[in-house]
Motif scaffolding. Structure first.
Motif, mmCIF file in Angstrom:
data_model
loop_
_atom_site.group_PDB
_atom_site.id
_atom_site.type_symbol
_atom_site.label_atom_id
_atom_site.label_comp_id
_atom_site.label_asym_id
_atom_site.label_seq_id
_atom_site.Cartn_x
_atom_site.Cartn_y
_atom_site.Cartn_z
ATOM 1 N N LEU A 197 42.461 42.452 35.392
ATOM 2 C CA LEU A 197 43.711 42.647 36.322
ATOM 3 C C LEU A 197 44.367 41.611 36.032
ATOM 4 O O LEU A 197 45.737 41.469 35.881
ATOM 5 N N PHE B 169 50.035 38.726 40.254
ATOM 6 C CA PHE B 169 48.965 39.085 40.504
ATOM 7 C C PHE B 169 48.369 38.451 41.759
ATOM 8 O O PHE B 169 48.272 37.275 42.127
ATOM 9 N N TYR C 14 44.816 43.182 44.126
ATOM 10 C CA TYR C 14 43.150 43.427 44.019
ATOM 11 C C TYR C 14 42.656 43.585 45.385
ATOM 12 O O TYR C 14 42.501 42.210 45.886
ATOM 13 N N ILE D 31 50.390 43.636 40.912
ATOM 14 C CA ILE D 31 49.222 44.022 40.805
ATOM 15 C C ILE D 31 48.185 43.465 42.180
ATOM 16 O O ILE D 31 48.249 41.997 42.089
#
Length: 361
Positions: free
Chosen positions: A52, A63, A150, A148
């Motif tokens: 990622l 991120f 996670y 993104i």
């Protein structure tokens, strides 16, 4: 956070984890085509984070990483994006089993890579009050930011009706841009209500050369602290990497480090230690028995058709990378049937021995 603690954390993970080029391209495609919820079928979180982070840099997206004990944290992302590379370009390094070079004793320390967990020297700066799962999802929805995220600890909370409702809300909201929420772990644990909303991605095993580079980096790190002599030929290095292949990379790091530290060298004698360590990892779950290649060797009488079938497919296991470059894939399996006591287990051992592989039972 003190400078000493920050430096210690950054040193823990300086060897970049290998990521298959096809996984990079596939995940980039999912981001660019607006798949808002992605489930990565991979138990090793460090590999998922490395993937990622790499894609976030290449696509110049922020991120974020969420854990329940600290909340939503920004971890690297677009600051080191490569402007000269297309989103769908990835390095390919073909390798043939018979020509893999040995581990160099003078391997340079690996370059710092933000795709390695803990690579950042910055202290964690979590978004305020995002420790609770619902609060984290509410923040992502309100921010409406192409990024993104996670959410590595969220899977244990997906049975909550509120979490399911918020994920459904985000699934609809993030379709408008390149915002992606990523979960990982066991895909079967997703509730029936959520499973259709997630796009499934399974990570491929990296090529053998990537294992070589990773082990070289681990050896280089150990050499920074103590003298380590590498006494392995190219063929022995290939055998070592083949035995390590398929194991979690944190286990590979521990095994290689311990083998090097015990007597200050990596040699043929360490193969037994690596095999025993792999046996412990495989059998840790209590469901599988690991039978090493040496123990699986048996003499099998008769069964001429089976032996002929095995001979024709030996190439797949002697040179797997070369076989794939020619568009050939190894057989997916072999079904042995027969009455009790007819030799099915013995035949299974013979199959494993024929391909030079351990047997899992």
């Amino acid at each position: 956070m003190s400078r000493t603690r920050t430096e210690a954390r950054s040193k823990r993970s300086s060897v970049p984890l290998p990521i298959h080029p096809d996984d990079i391209r596939q995940f980039e495609l999912l981001v660019l085509s607006h798949h808002p919820l992605v489930f990565v079928d991979e138990m090793e979180e460090a590999r998922v984070e490395a993937l990622l982070t790499r894609v976030a840099e290449r696509l110049e997206l922020p991120f974020f990483d969420w854990r329940i004990h600290r909340g939503l944290v920004r971890r690297g992302g677009s600051s080191e994006a490569r402007d000269d590379q297309s989103p769908f370009e990835a390095d390919r390094r073909p390798v043939h089993r018979s020509t893999l070079p040995g581990l160099a004793q003078d391997v340079a320390p690996p370059a710092r890579d933000s795709s390695s967990p803990g690579a950042s020297n910055e202290a964690y700066q979590a978004v305020y009050r995002t420790e609770e799962p619902a609060a984290c999802l509410a923040h992502i929805f309100a921010a409406d930011l192409p990024s993104i995220a996670y959410l590595r600890d969220l899977q244990s909370h997906v049975e909550s009706p509120e979490i399911q409702s918020r994920l459904q809300e985000l699934h609809a909201a993030l379709h408008g841009h390149q915002g992606v929420i990523v979960l990982s772990g066991d895909l079967t644990a997703l509730p029936q209500r959520l499973a259709p909303l997630f796009t499934h991605l399974r990570l491929q095993p990296p090529p053998l050369m990537d294992y070589h580079q990773y082990v070289s980096g681990v050896v280089a790190e150990v050499q920074q602290r103590r003298r380590v002599k590498v006494e392995l030929s190219s063929d022995e290095v290939t055998e070592l990497l083949t035995q390590l292949r398929g194991m979690p990379f944190h286990e590979i790091r521990k095994i290689v480090t311990q083998a090097a530290v015990v007597d200050g060298r990596l040699s043929r004698q360490d193969m037994r230690f690596v095999l025993e360590a792999k046996k412990r990892v495989v059998e840790a779950g209590g469901l599988l028995e690991f039978i090493p290649f040496e123990s699986a060797q048996v003499q099998l009488a008769g069964l001429a058709q089976l032996k002929n079938w095995l001979r024709k497919r030996q190439f797949f296991y002697d040179s797997p990378e070369l076989a794939r470059t020619r568009g050939l894939e190894p057989p997916k399996g072999l079904l042995l049937t027969g009455v009790q006591g007819c030799g099915k287990s013995l035949s299974a051992r013979a199959v494993a021995a024929s391909f030079g592989l351990p047997l899992l039972r």
